[in-house]
Design a protein around this motif. Sequence first.
Motif, short mmCIF file in Angstrom:
data_model
loop_
_atom_site.label_atom_id
_atom_site.label_comp_id
_atom_site.label_asym_id
_atom_site.label_seq_id
_atom_site.Cartn_x
_atom_site.Cartn_y
_atom_site.Cartn_z
N MET A 231 0.85 -1.19 0.00
CA MET A 231 0.00 0.00 0.00
C MET A 231 0.89 1.25 0.00
N PRO A 232 0.64 2.19 -0.90
CA PRO A 232 1.47 3.39 -0.93
C PRO A 232 1.25 4.23 0.31
N PRO A 233 2.27 5.02 0.70
CA PRO A 233 2.11 5.87 1.89
C PRO A 233 1.05 6.93 1.64
N PRO A 234 0.44 7.43 2.69
CA PRO A 234 -0.58 8.47 2.51
C PRO A 234 0.06 9.74 2.00
N PRO A 235 -0.69 10.55 1.25
CA PRO A 235 -0.12 11.79 0.74
C PRO A 235 0.18 12.75 1.89
N PRO A 236 1.15 13.64 1.70
CA PRO A 236 1.47 14.60 2.76
C PRO A 236 0.34 15.61 2.93
N PRO A 237 0.27 16.26 4.08
CA PRO A 237 -0.72 17.32 4.25
C PRO A 237 -0.50 18.42 3.22
N PRO A 238 -1.56 19.05 2.77
CA PRO A 238 -1.41 20.11 1.76
C PRO A 238 -0.72 21.34 2.34
N ILE A 239 -0.19 22.14 1.43
CA ILE A 239 0.47 23.39 1.82
C ILE A 239 -0.58 24.48 2.00
N ARG A 240 -0.42 25.23 3.08
CA ARG A 240 -1.22 26.44 3.28
C ARG A 240 -0.28 27.64 3.17
N THR A 241 -0.56 28.52 2.21
CA THR A 241 0.24 29.73 2.05
C THR A 241 -0.43 30.88 2.77
N HIS A 242 0.31 31.53 3.63
CA HIS A 242 -0.24 32.69 4.35
C HIS A 242 0.88 33.63 4.74
N ARG A 243 0.52 34.76 5.30
CA ARG A 243 1.48 35.79 5.65
C ARG A 243 1.52 35.94 7.17
N VAL A 244 2.74 36.19 7.67
CA VAL A 244 2.96 36.34 9.10
C VAL A 244 3.67 37.66 9.34
N GLU A 245 3.07 38.50 10.15
CA GLU A 245 3.69 39.79 10.45
C GLU A 245 4.86 39.59 11.40
N VAL A 246 6.03 40.13 11.02
CA VAL A 246 7.22 40.01 11.85
C VAL A 246 7.60 41.33 12.51
#
Length: 289
Positions: free
Chosen positions: A1-16
Motif C-alpha cells: 500500500m502506498p504511503p498516505p499523501p502529505p498534508p497540503p500546503i497552506r500559504t499565508h502571511r505572518v507579520e514580523v
Amino acid sequence: MPPPPPPPIRTHRVEVEPGRALSVRERPGDRRPFLLVHGLASNARLWDGVSAVLAAAGHRVVAVDQRGHGESDRAATGYRYPEVTGDLVALVESMALGTPVLVGQSWGGNVVIHAGAAHPDRWHAIAAGDGGTIAIGDRFADPQEAWEALRPPPLAGRPATEVRDMIAAGVAGWPDGALAAQMGNCLELEDGTVRPRLALADHRQIVEAMHAADPSGVFGDVEAPVLLLPVRGEGAWGAEKAAAVDAALAVLPRGRVHWFDGAHDVHLQQPDAVAEALLALAADPVDEV
C-alpha cells in the motif's frame, strides 16, 4: 500500500514587525517543526518536495520567503545577518514553533549559521545545504569587486517564454514542480515579460553583507548540532569547497557532514534524499517538541 499523501500546503502571511510580513508555505504536523530558508534570489517553493517528505513523517514544516523575496514584503534596508536572522526569530515566536530544526540553502545556509550563533537557544538543530561556509570576502578584495563578479544576469524585460525555456533546460529530469518553483523567482508581467522578485538594490545589499561577514567567524558560537549538506564540486572549486567544509567541522562544536552529488539546488533536485538526511538530524537525539 502506498504511503498516505502529505498534508497540503497552506500559504499565508505572518507579520514580523508592524507593517511588514513574510509569506510562508506551511504543512501541519505534530512532531518537531522544521523552518526552511531559501537561498539568494530564490523562494520558498523550492522546498516543496522536501517539505512533503518531512510532513508525511509527521513534522510541521514552514518554508519562508525571506524579506524582499517571493511573496514577502520588501525592506528598503536591513539585509545584513542581524536583520534577516531577526526575521526568523520573529517568525518562530509568531508561529509558536518552539525550537525547530532550522535549515537553509546556499546564502540561506549562511543565514542559518549566523542565526545559530546569534540565537543559540532557539534551535534544536541546524542544517546548511550547499552553503553555510560561503566566504566571498576571501575571494574579492572589496564589496564592489564582489558585486561586479556576482551581479545576477539581467532578466528584467525578457520574455517569460524565453526564461521558462532556459530554466526548463536546467531542470530537465528533475521532480515535477521544479520548473514552476524556479519560475517563482520572477514575476510574470501583463506584457509577457518578467522581472526578478528580488530588487537589484536588495540583491546588492545581500552580496555586500556576505562580503562583510565570513561565517567562519561565528562557527564556534553555534551550540546546536549542525549538519552540512554540501554538493561535491570538480577541480579547484571542488577542492576549495571541501577545504571550507573541513575547516568548518574543525571549529563547529557539534558539526558533521553529508556530501551529495548533484546540483547546487540539490533540495529541489533530490528532495527525498535531502529530507532523509534532515529527518535523521531531527531524530538526534529526539524529534518530539
